[in-house]
Design an enzyme around this catalytic site. Structure first.
Site, PDB file in Angstrom:
ATOM      1  N   GLY A   1     -42.582  47.446  52.232  1.00 57.83           N
ATOM      2  CA  GLY A   1     -41.977  46.123  52.342  1.00 57.83           C
ATOM      3  C   GLY A   1     -42.862  45.105  51.644  1.00 57.83           C
TER       4      GLY A   1
ATOM      5  N   CYS B   1     -50.983  46.310  55.971  1.00 55.68           N
ATOM      6  CA  CYS B   1     -50.351  45.236  55.222  1.00 55.68           C
ATOM      7  C   CYS B   1     -50.980  45.165  53.840  1.00 55.68           C
ATOM      8  CB  CYS B   1     -50.567  43.922  55.968  1.00 55.68           C
ATOM      9  SG  CYS B   1     -49.842  42.500  55.147  1.00 55.68           S
ATOM     10  N   LEU B   2     -50.158  45.021  52.801  1.00 59.04           N
ATOM     11  CA  LEU B   2     -50.693  44.931  51.436  1.00 59.04           C
ATOM     12  C   LEU B   2     -51.585  43.695  51.260  1.00 59.04           C
ATOM     13  CD1 LEU B   2     -47.536  45.931  49.324  1.00 59.04           C
ATOM     14  CD2 LEU B   2     -49.530  47.352  49.861  1.00 59.04           C
TER      15      LEU B   2
ATOM     16  N   HIS C   1     -42.076  42.691  60.559  1.00 64.98           N
ATOM     17  CA  HIS C   1     -43.330  42.454  59.830  1.00 64.98           C
ATOM     18  C   HIS C   1     -43.090  41.456  58.679  1.00 64.98           C
ATOM     19  CE1 HIS C   1     -47.260  44.097  58.085  1.00 64.98           C
ATOM     20  NE2 HIS C   1     -46.779  43.372  57.095  1.00 64.98           N
TER      21      HIS C   1
HETATM   22 ZN   LIG Z   1     -47.610  42.633  55.326  1.00 65.45          ZN
END
Ligand SMILES: [Zn+2]
Length: 163
Positions: free
Chosen positions: A48, A91-92, A133
């Site tokens: 995502g 998370c990126l 998220h």
């Molecule tokens: Zn994230």
């Protein structure tokens, strides 16, 4: 359009700010931004990506689960199940960090798709977790903050037990 790049770090301003609503009807620019975001999400091996993660304060995000890409414009959670589940989330925007996060097992989300059509889905499982998220990103809430908040809340509840 310039090539998009990830912005990272718990204190980065755009990641801690509520993103602005995308203008409707959806513009050509927003549509190509969604496409570019899919490219970045795949490059970075995420499932995502929300626009603030590439430094753009706009309420749009993309998700890819099992090869199925979905795009969300101005998504909004309209109902949440009582049942919750815990997942270890990464998370990126926070490379290498993972936090156990409590999420609603099922949610209903109202949004516009990339064609500009209004949509509503009731979903559970991984898609529900990822949507929560990404919508957190649009509200400027990173998983490190959500984790902190949940710990505080639990502390208040369980802190009263005396053994
Ligand atoms: Zn994230």
């Amino acid at each position: 359009m310039n090539k998009l790049t990830l912005v990272t770090g718990a204190d980065t301003d755009v990641l801690n700010r509520k993103a602005l609503a995308a203008v409707l009807p959806i513009s050509k620019e927003t549509r190509s931004l969604l496409d570019e975001m899919v490219v970045v999400m795949r490059q970075e091996k995420g499932i995502g990506l929300a626009a603030p993660q590439v430094g753009i304060s706009q309420r749009i995000c993309v998700i890819e689960i099992d090869g199925v890409v979905s795009k969300y414009v101005n998504p909004e959670i309209t109902s949440r199940s009582q049942e919750k589940i815990f997942f270890e989330e990464g998370c990126l925007s926070l490379p290498g960090q993972f936090f156990p996060i409590e999420r609603h097992e099922e949610i209903t989300v109202k949004y516009w798709n990339e064609k500009g059509l209004p949509k509503r889905i009731r979903t559970g499982g991984l898609l529900a977790i990822v949507l929560q998220h990404e919508i957190d990103h649009l509200d400027g809430i990173l998983i490190c903050r959500r984790h902190q908040k949940q710990r505080t809340k639990q502390g208040k509840i369980y802190g009263r037990i005396v053994e």
